[in-house]
Write an enzyme that holds these catalytic residues in place. Structure first.
Site, PDB file in Angstrom:
ATOM      1  N   GLU A 173      -4.504 -19.747  20.388  1.00 19.88           N
ATOM      2  CA  GLU A 173      -5.280 -20.712  21.311  1.00 19.88           C
ATOM      3  C   GLU A 173      -6.440 -20.368  22.022  1.00 19.88           C
ATOM      4  O   GLU A 173      -6.592 -20.570  23.104  1.00 19.88           O
ATOM      5  CB  GLU A 173      -4.419 -21.836  21.978  1.00 19.88           C
ATOM      6  CG  GLU A 173      -2.994 -22.141  21.223  1.00 19.88           C
ATOM      7  CD  GLU A 173      -2.265 -23.501  21.897  1.00 19.88           C
ATOM      8  OE1 GLU A 173      -2.294 -23.511  23.073  1.00 19.88           O
ATOM      9  OE2 GLU A 173      -1.787 -24.125  21.272  1.00 19.88           O
ATOM     10  N   GLU A 306       2.715 -23.355  15.140  1.00 25.20           N
ATOM     11  CA  GLU A 306       3.362 -23.881  16.140  1.00 25.20           C
ATOM     12  C   GLU A 306       3.458 -25.366  15.795  1.00 25.20           C
ATOM     13  O   GLU A 306       2.386 -26.195  15.645  1.00 25.20           O
ATOM     14  CB  GLU A 306       2.579 -23.822  17.433  1.00 25.20           C
ATOM     15  CG  GLU A 306       2.593 -22.496  18.221  1.00 25.20           C
ATOM     16  CD  GLU A 306       2.135 -22.152  19.544  1.00 25.20           C
ATOM     17  OE1 GLU A 306       2.189 -23.251  20.320  1.00 25.20           O
ATOM     18  OE2 GLU A 306       1.679 -21.174  19.846  1.00 25.20           O
TER      19      GLU A 306
HETATM   20  O1  AHR Z   1       4.944 -23.368  22.462  1.00 22.94           O
HETATM   21  C1  AHR Z   1       4.713 -23.544  23.729  1.00 22.94           C
HETATM   22  C2  AHR Z   1       3.020 -23.345  24.140  1.00 22.94           C
HETATM   23  O2  AHR Z   1       2.490 -24.171  23.361  1.00 22.94           O
HETATM   24  C3  AHR Z   1       2.475 -21.942  23.498  1.00 22.94           C
HETATM   25  O3  AHR Z   1       2.654 -20.884  24.437  1.00 22.94           O
HETATM   26  C4  AHR Z   1       0.964 -22.077  23.148  1.00 22.94           C
HETATM   27  O4  AHR Z   1       0.415 -21.553  22.289  1.00 22.94           O
HETATM   28  C5  AHR Z   1       1.134 -23.883  23.069  1.00 22.94           C
HETATM   29  O5  AHR Z   1       0.321 -24.462  23.933  1.00 22.94           O
END
Ligand code: AHR
Length: 503
Positions: A173, A306
């Site tokens: 990110e 994610e």
């Molecule tokens: O999964 C929780 C968080 O969500 C992670 O650390 C991040 O990459 C995303 O914003």
């Protein structure tokens, strides 16, 4: 009556097992308590890893695990997590509750965990606050077999042979917690850092991943690919300098200020949450369309590393720990996403649900020495039949259902593969809050010899607790018949079904 047509003669792509991957971050009780309890714990463990959790994950056939973050990855300095535990530096986990991280779970422990699980490794590097040298040395430490400062250090710390790093991400990110960069800037940094992620073992090449977009940030994808492809020139072997581009998308019933409850929801919120899950399909298709222009042969994977539900934390728990319950609604959300990934398996080569234990849409929850498998766990175990399978052409007529115009969803979701075992595997979700549906599945001339079915479902809010751990499990489903090339059954409301067909 709904009709599911399956063309057993038409394979549309290979389903990489990593599509069913997982993510473990130093966040809340995921690593500590959830996985790693230390060798001196009363909780049964092998080299500090909880035996109950490891056994459950092996049974689910976990194919790959991402670590150490997440946002945590961009403040993680790997050298703080090696060597004698008593000498390891303590740090503040600024992203997740400001708690003290004692670094007792580091590179050796992660690799030990992956070995116990028998899964592939996905290590996430630090570009936000780390140096090129630090990243380069980490890769050398983990994967170099010869004589070198880092390989020697690894040996001094008790590990003779290098490990296999299957995937390595250059940051996380970077448009947000990983450095708040614009895509042009990250593209330059990415190309620089990845140059020093060396492949020391030509037989086990590390797949390099660039940080991709969140949700519908198409400008990020376009800019990054443009910048990474423009220098190809006389070095076509550096195809875009990457093997994968990541994508993050979470399902929230409402929004970031007030996300919504994991367990206390009504029919409107059920459809709203399922409808938002379907955004995943649009994001994959539109990012893929951009990728297709640079990489028409799908050499670069879109890695959805994610995804999952993100609710308000359970009452009384640390807001920075992201601990939430998991219901039949989450089972349906897993089913919808996994079906979407299957259908896009030519481009989607890995996906990692967030997160493995005790965080967000976890497959496992723990409390002291107790452990429960969530409804999402049972869907993952059910879907393991697709790992390394071939996606088959299929189509299903559906109706749009829901209570509000902007949150309508198809009543059914499906995907079908020919498994490694030669059987046909149909996975199907009924998204209705109330209604069962009669379905006839037509295998277009393929003579059916056997059919076995199972179901994960119940009432929409049903979930497992430490006192009642088996409310939602995978159950045999017997009310199914077949004749010639047709299968007839009724799928219960709010349920996920697997039908294994021998032909
Ligand atoms: O999964 C929780 C968080 O969500 C992670 O650390 C991040 O990459 C995303 O914003």
């Amino acid at each position: 009556m709904y009709k599911l047509y399956i063309n057993t003669g038409k394979e549309l792509g290979h389903i990489n097992p990593e599509i069913q991957g997982h993510f473990s971050e130093h966040l809340g009780r995921c690593i500590y308590e959830g996985i790693f309890v230390g060798e001196d714990s009363d909780i049964p463990n092998k080299k500090g890893m909880r035996t109950d959790v490891v056994e459950a994950l092996k049974e689910m056939k976990i194919p790959v695990l991402r670590w150490p973050g997440g946002c945590f990855a961009d403040e993680y300095h790997w050298k703080d997590g090696i060597g004698p535990k008593e000498n390891r530096k303590k740090m503040i986990n600024t992203n997740w509750g400001g708690v003290t991280e004692d670094n007792s779970f580091g590179t050796h422990e992660f690799m030990e965990l992956a070995e116990q699980l028998g899964c592939k490794t996905y290590v996430n590097g630090n570009i936000g606050s780390g140096t090129v040298r630090e990243m380069s040395e980490w890769v050398e430490y983990m994967t170099f077999d010869g004589v070198s400062p880092m390989a020697d250090l690894r040996r001094a710390n008790g590990r003779e042979k290098p490990w296999t790093v299957d995937y390595f991400a250059v940051g996380n990110e970077t448009w947000g917690c990983g450095g708040n960069m614009v895509p042009e800037y990250y593209a330059s940094l990415y190309k620089q850092y990845q140059t020093f992620v060396k492949n020391y073992n030509p037989d086990k090449k590390i797949k390099k991943l660039a940080v991709g977009p969140s949700d519908k940030d198409y400008n990020w994808t376009e800019t990054l690919l443009r910048e990474c492809f423009r220098q190809q020139g006389s070095f076509p072997q550096n195809f875009g300098y990457m093997d994968g581009l990541t994508l993050h998308y979470y399902t929230l019933p409402y929004d970031w200020d007030k996300k919504g409850s994991a367990t206390g929801f009504n029919d409107k919120e059920w459809y709203m949450t399922l409808a938002k899950t379907f955004n995943m399909e649009e994001f994959i298709e539109k990012h893929s369309a951009i990728m297709d222009r640079y990489d028409p042969d799908c050499r670069i994977g879109l890695m959805v590393d994610e995804w999952g539900t993100w609710y308000d934390v359970e009452e009384g728990t640390n807001p920075g720990f992201l601990y939430q319950q998991n219901t039949v609604r989450d089972a349906l959300i897993a089913c919808i996403n996994l079906n979407i990934f299957n259908k896009h398996c030519k481009r989607v080569k890995m996906a990692n649900i967030a997160q493995l234990v005790n965080v967000l849409q976890a497959v496992i929850l723990t409390e002291g020495d107790k452990m429960i498998k969530t409804p999402t766990y049972h869907v993952f175990k059910m879907y393991s039949c697709h790992q390394d399978g071939e996606l088959l052409e299929s189509s299903l007529n559906t109706d749009r259902i829901g209570l509000e115009e902007q949150y309508m969803v198809p009543n059914l979701s499906e995907s079908v593969s020919r498994g490694k075992d030669g059987k046909i595997h149909i996975t199907l979700g009924n998204l209705s809050y109330t209604d069962a549906y009669e379905i006839e599945s037509d295998l277009l001339g393929a003579g059916i010899k056997s059919v076995r079915a199972s179901v994960v479902g119940g009432k929409p809010g049903d979930h497992n607790t430490f006192d009642a751990p088996s409310v939602v499990t995978e159950k045999e489903f017997e009310d199914i018949s077949f004749e010639g090339d047709k299968i007839l059954f009724t799928i219960p409301a709010s349920s996920v079904m697997h039908i294994e067909v021998g032909i």
